[in-house]
Design a protein around this motif. Sequence first.
Motif, PDB file in Angstrom:
ATOM      1  N   SER A 167     -19.001  -3.518  12.492  1.00  0.00           N
ATOM      2  CA  SER A 167     -19.108  -2.535  13.569  1.00  0.00           C
ATOM      3  C   SER A 167     -20.510  -1.936  13.690  1.00  0.00           C
ATOM      4  O   SER A 167     -20.749  -1.126  14.587  1.00  0.00           O
ATOM      5  CB  SER A 167     -18.101  -1.397  13.345  1.00  0.00           C
ATOM      6  N   ALA A 168     -21.417  -2.317  12.789  1.00  0.00           N
ATOM      7  CA  ALA A 168     -22.711  -1.636  12.714  1.00  0.00           C
ATOM      8  C   ALA A 168     -23.648  -1.996  13.859  1.00  0.00           C
ATOM      9  O   ALA A 168     -24.393  -1.148  14.353  1.00  0.00           O
ATOM     10  CB  ALA A 168     -23.378  -1.949  11.377  1.00  0.00           C
ATOM     11  N   CYS A 169     -23.628  -3.252  14.281  1.00  0.00           N
ATOM     12  CA  CYS A 169     -24.582  -3.704  15.299  1.00  0.00           C
ATOM     13  C   CYS A 169     -23.941  -3.535  16.673  1.00  0.00           C
ATOM     14  O   CYS A 169     -23.012  -4.254  17.032  1.00  0.00           O
ATOM     15  CB  CYS A 169     -24.950  -5.165  15.049  1.00  0.00           C
ATOM     16  N   GLY A 189     -29.263   2.196  15.650  1.00  0.00           N
ATOM     17  CA  GLY A 189     -30.404   1.410  15.195  1.00  0.00           C
ATOM     18  C   GLY A 189     -30.048  -0.065  15.080  1.00  0.00           C
ATOM     19  O   GLY A 189     -28.883  -0.463  15.171  1.00  0.00           O
ATOM     20  N   PHE A 190     -31.067  -0.883  14.838  1.00  0.00           N
ATOM     21  CA  PHE A 190     -30.827  -2.328  14.776  1.00  0.00           C
ATOM     22  C   PHE A 190     -30.270  -2.719  13.411  1.00  0.00           C
ATOM     23  O   PHE A 190     -30.388  -2.000  12.415  1.00  0.00           O
ATOM     24  CB  PHE A 190     -32.090  -3.113  15.111  1.00  0.00           C
ATOM     25  N   VAL A 191     -29.654  -3.895  13.377  1.00  0.00           N
ATOM     26  CA  VAL A 191     -29.195  -4.509  12.138  1.00  0.00           C
ATOM     27  C   VAL A 191     -29.895  -5.857  12.024  1.00  0.00           C
ATOM     28  O   VAL A 191     -29.869  -6.666  12.951  1.00  0.00           O
ATOM     29  CB  VAL A 191     -27.671  -4.685  12.121  1.00  0.00           C
ATOM     30  N   GLY A 231     -27.632 -10.271  15.131  1.00  0.00           N
ATOM     31  CA  GLY A 231     -28.503  -9.291  14.513  1.00  0.00           C
ATOM     32  C   GLY A 231     -29.909  -9.446  15.063  1.00  0.00           C
ATOM     33  O   GLY A 231     -30.196 -10.334  15.874  1.00  0.00           O
ATOM     34  N   HIS A 232     -30.806  -8.575  14.627  1.00  0.00           N
ATOM     35  CA  HIS A 232     -32.182  -8.577  15.127  1.00  0.00           C
ATOM     36  C   HIS A 232     -33.042  -9.480  14.248  1.00  0.00           C
ATOM     37  O   HIS A 232     -33.308  -9.174  13.091  1.00  0.00           O
ATOM     38  CB  HIS A 232     -32.727  -7.155  15.119  1.00  0.00           C
ATOM     39  N   GLY A 233     -33.481 -10.589  14.807  1.00  0.00           N
ATOM     40  CA  GLY A 233     -34.319 -11.536  14.082  1.00  0.00           C
ATOM     41  C   GLY A 233     -35.780 -11.171  14.045  1.00  0.00           C
ATOM     42  O   GLY A 233     -36.594 -11.941  13.515  1.00  0.00           O
TER      43      GLY A 233
END
Length: 412
Positions: A225-227, A236-238, A340-342
């Motif tokens: 659930s974080a991203c 914020g990003f994950v 996620g954020h690469g």
Amino acid sequence: MTSPEQRGVVITGLGVTTAVGQGKDDFTAALFEGRHAFAPVRRPGRSLPGDESAAPFLGAEIAELSVPEAFPARVLRTASLSARVALATMSEAWHDAGLDGVDPTRIGLVAGGSNFQQRELTQAHARHADHPEFVRPTYGLTFMDSDLCGLCTELFPVRGFAHTLGGASASGLLAVLQAVRAVRSGQVDVCIALGALMDLSYWEFQAFRSMGAMGSARFAHDPGSACRPFDRQRDGFVFGEACGAVVVEREGARRHPEPYARVLGMATAVDGNRNPDPSLAGEISVIGGALAEAGLTAADVEYVNPHGTGSLLGDDIELRALAKCGLGHTRINATKSITGHGLTAAGAVEVVATLLQMREQRLHPTRNLMDPADPSFGWVREESVPYEFETALSLSMGFGGLSSAICLRKWR
């Protein structure tokens, strides 16, 4: 006779490696399923040392990496994670575009990103802190980002040029734009843009969390659930390990496989800001610039793949920019909600995601988009949806005031 600048530029090959899937087919399936790999990070060098009570950092890590057997073991032994992932990803794009018969002096490589190997450098420093004289001589090569280009050109016949291009989280898309420029100018006939994997250590995780860019520990017990890009509950990003490769070439330069798309227009801007703050003016500028070069109006754009990280301020600014540019009518989803954020890889991976959705005429869901920050947009939410579209816009932003955009049209 047309000049190189007037010739069309097409994308003929794709490669992708992410925590949710390696290779185009697996990645495509993951996108449409909304599959995720978010969990507390496990790679050595990513957890705060000596503090078991600290909230775990969350991320999406590649579980297994398949590297072509043709690559020599002696080379792979000293290759970093970033380099091994780059080789696997570039191999897929190379074969997808059928580049084996192309003159090597007419092929270029742009590796998007900088500071690729922070985790492995942190581990090396810790390992040899008491006896630096025992550091391997090859460290003198491998600590440099250019080692990734050296390795790729040693194992693939690229002899036109090869260099890195750093632009923070915009690096992957900037690499694609630079590849297009190299082909348009006639410097090479084919150019590979590689959004390289940025291998973070606990130093970068902690700094990103402290500045408020990376998500907090609020979802530590529910990593899935974080991203949540564009959701009102985002914080914020994950991080997500990823790498993308895009093969760009001059249309008609050779008999190549059917292209994925034409590059219609692109733009970059810088707003003179060292900080991570997004720029509304900069984002409006690149959207308008890409459409102008493409000869399109906002009404012609059918789909937007946004930067969409889950940043409190960044997501709001991006939606305002899209609205002010007249793009509220488009379908929109957030690839980072799945991958996620690469970081350095993100822009290239999202071009790949855009083109795979264009090929399948289907849009992937946006995970965790329960309460959109602006519900007026054409969100793709819980489920993937069929969607016939030909024209897409992809956006990528980076710390230091960088904004970039590319406009693509399905090949026909």
